[in-house]
Scaffold this motif. Structure first.
Motif, short mmCIF file in Angstrom:
data_model
loop_
_atom_site.label_atom_id
_atom_site.label_comp_id
_atom_site.label_asym_id
_atom_site.label_seq_id
_atom_site.Cartn_x
_atom_site.Cartn_y
_atom_site.Cartn_z
N PHE A 132 -1.18 -3.56 -9.48
CA PHE A 132 -0.92 -2.60 -10.28
C PHE A 132 0.56 -1.30 -9.74
CE2 PHE A 132 -0.54 2.67 -11.22
CZ PHE A 132 -0.09 2.36 -12.71
N LEU A 133 1.22 -1.06 -8.40
CA LEU A 133 2.38 -0.66 -8.60
C LEU A 133 3.65 -1.98 -8.88
CD1 LEU A 133 1.68 1.46 -4.70
CD2 LEU A 133 1.54 2.49 -7.47
N LEU B 267 -5.78 -4.36 -5.35
CA LEU B 267 -5.54 -3.46 -6.78
C LEU B 267 -4.54 -2.52 -7.18
CD1 LEU B 267 -6.96 -3.65 -10.18
CD2 LEU B 267 -8.32 -2.32 -8.89
N ARG B 268 -4.78 -1.24 -6.36
CA ARG B 268 -3.03 -0.70 -6.22
C ARG B 268 -1.87 -0.63 -6.21
NH1 ARG B 268 -0.91 3.55 -3.79
NH2 ARG B 268 -0.90 5.91 -4.92
N GLY B 269 -2.07 -2.04 -4.98
CA GLY B 269 -0.48 -2.57 -4.92
C GLY B 269 0.20 -3.46 -5.79
N ARG C 243 3.79 -2.24 -12.02
CA ARG C 243 5.18 -1.22 -13.32
C ARG C 243 5.64 -1.06 -12.69
NH1 ARG C 243 4.87 4.43 -11.18
NH2 ARG C 243 4.33 6.26 -12.89
N THR D 136 -11.99 -5.79 -6.84
CA THR D 136 -10.50 -5.30 -6.95
C THR D 136 -10.21 -6.86 -7.56
OG1 THR D 136 -9.90 -6.02 -4.11
CG2 THR D 136 -9.98 -3.72 -4.14
N ASP E 198 -11.65 0.97 0.57
CA ASP E 198 -10.27 1.97 0.78
C ASP E 198 -9.01 0.37 0.22
OD1 ASP E 198 -11.50 3.75 -0.58
OD2 ASP E 198 -11.16 4.80 1.17
N ASP F 157 3.70 3.13 -1.84
CA ASP F 157 4.82 3.73 -2.52
C ASP F 157 6.60 2.88 -2.61
OD1 ASP F 157 1.98 4.71 -3.46
OD2 ASP F 157 2.73 5.64 -5.08
N TYR G 117 -8.85 -2.25 -1.10
CA TYR G 117 -8.64 -1.42 -2.72
C TYR G 117 -6.72 -1.24 -2.68
CZ TYR G 117 -7.08 1.98 -6.43
OH TYR G 117 -6.83 3.20 -7.07
N ARG G 118 -5.66 -0.79 -1.85
CA ARG G 118 -4.91 -0.01 -1.89
C ARG G 118 -3.93 -2.08 -2.20
NH1 ARG G 118 -3.71 4.97 -0.90
NH2 ARG G 118 -1.16 4.36 -0.23
N THR H 196 1.11 -1.58 0.40
CA THR H 196 -0.09 0.03 0.29
C THR H 196 0.68 1.11 -0.34
OG1 THR H 196 -0.54 0.45 2.52
CG2 THR H 196 -1.83 -1.62 1.27
#
Ligand code: NAD
Length: 252
Positions: free
Chosen positions: A123-124, A119-121, A127, A162, A112, A69, A115-116, A67
């Motif tokens: 993606f990071l 999915l967001r994790g 990426r 997610t 949230d 960055d 999600y972090r 979570t």
């Protein structure tokens, strides 16, 4: 030890301290990979790396919270310093969030957080590693989604949403990086008996298992075997795909 189809390949496993990640990191190491065990549970990751080291494998532990960055960037850089350019990334970090709750009763902060992490994790991680892998002309990325992302589990809206997002992300990234030597795939398990599943109410686990045509949960060994094949050099003509692992396609 450098035998097997991952001979000396640097492999990063995120969420390696427990469950599917731990089983996968272990199998990768036994098949010759040099493994970085990443987890927010750094003690668990250290225990695993030490045990793999005792068995003759090269393994390191690195703390990472997906979570955060900065933590993701630092941990990947640290893994590369120790092992060299990353060939394999397996992302098993995931949380369920609230279960057995109607959408109207789900706390937005809980949504949230799921999600972090889920999915967001992911993606990071993608990426960060994809351009590094492209630069070396080879790479294998696998994110663990869930059958919940395909079918939608009632009472687990954040988890289902997610994991569905993860399946979409992998489809997009598979196409974006097709032809570079780098593949991006996902795994969608039904119920694999791990701590995450043990933490769910027994009635919910029974409900899910009853809907699996094979009428049983999957094992960690089965999950690790499929993941290791998907991230091996042998799995070279499949990308953007989500592999089903559900004892006959469970529909909840
Ligand atoms: P687990 O709880 O046993 O292991 C998950 C690991 O992820 C833990 O070591 C945990 O510390 C780590 N983690 C959690 N949040 C993190 C964060 N913010 N940063 C870094 N690490 C973090 O779970 P598991 O059952 O092995 O599940 C692994 C993956 O498989 C998850 O994505 C899960 O959603 C998915 N999945 C599991 C099942 C199942 O039946 N076990 C089914 C479908 C999908």
């Amino acid at each position: 030890m450098s035998t097997g189809c991952f001979a000396d390949q640097p492999a990063v496993v995120v969420g390696a301290a427990a469950g599917i990640g731990k089983a996968t990191a272990t199998l990768l190491a036994h098949r010759g990979a040099r493994v970085a065990c990443l987890d927010r549970d750094v003690d668990g990751a250290r225990r695993l790396a030490a045990s793999l080291g005792d068995q003759g494998s090269k393994a390191v532990a690195v703390e990472m919270d997906v979570t955060d960055d900065a933590s993701v960037a630092e941990a990947l850089a640290s893994a590369e310093r120790d092992l060299g350019p990353i060939s394999v990334l397996v992302n098993c970090a995931g949380i369920t969030g609230a279960t057995n709750r109607l959408s109207e009763d789900v706390d937005v902060d809980d949504f949230d957080l799921v999600y972090r992490v889920n999915l967001r994790g992911a993606f990071l991680l993608s990426r960060a590693v994809l351009p590094r892998m492209v630069a070396h002309g080879y790479g294998r990325v696998l994110h663990v989604a869930s059958i919940a992302g395909k079918e939608g589990n009632a009472g687990m809206v954040a988890y289902s949403a997610t994991k569905a997002g993860l399946i979409g992300m992998v489809k997009a990234q598979g196409k974006e990086y097709a032809g570079t030597g780098v593949t991006v795939n996902a795994l969608a398990p039904a119920v694999i008996r791990t701590a995450m599943v043990d933490a769910m109410p027994e009635a919910q686990v029974r409900y899910m298992t009853d809907r699996i045509p094979m009428k049983r949960t999957g094992t960690l060994a089965e999950a690790a075997e499929l993941i290791c094949w998907v991230v091996s050099p042998a799995c070279s003509f499949t990308t953007g795909f989500t592999f089903d692992m559900s004892g006959g396609r469970a529909v909840y």
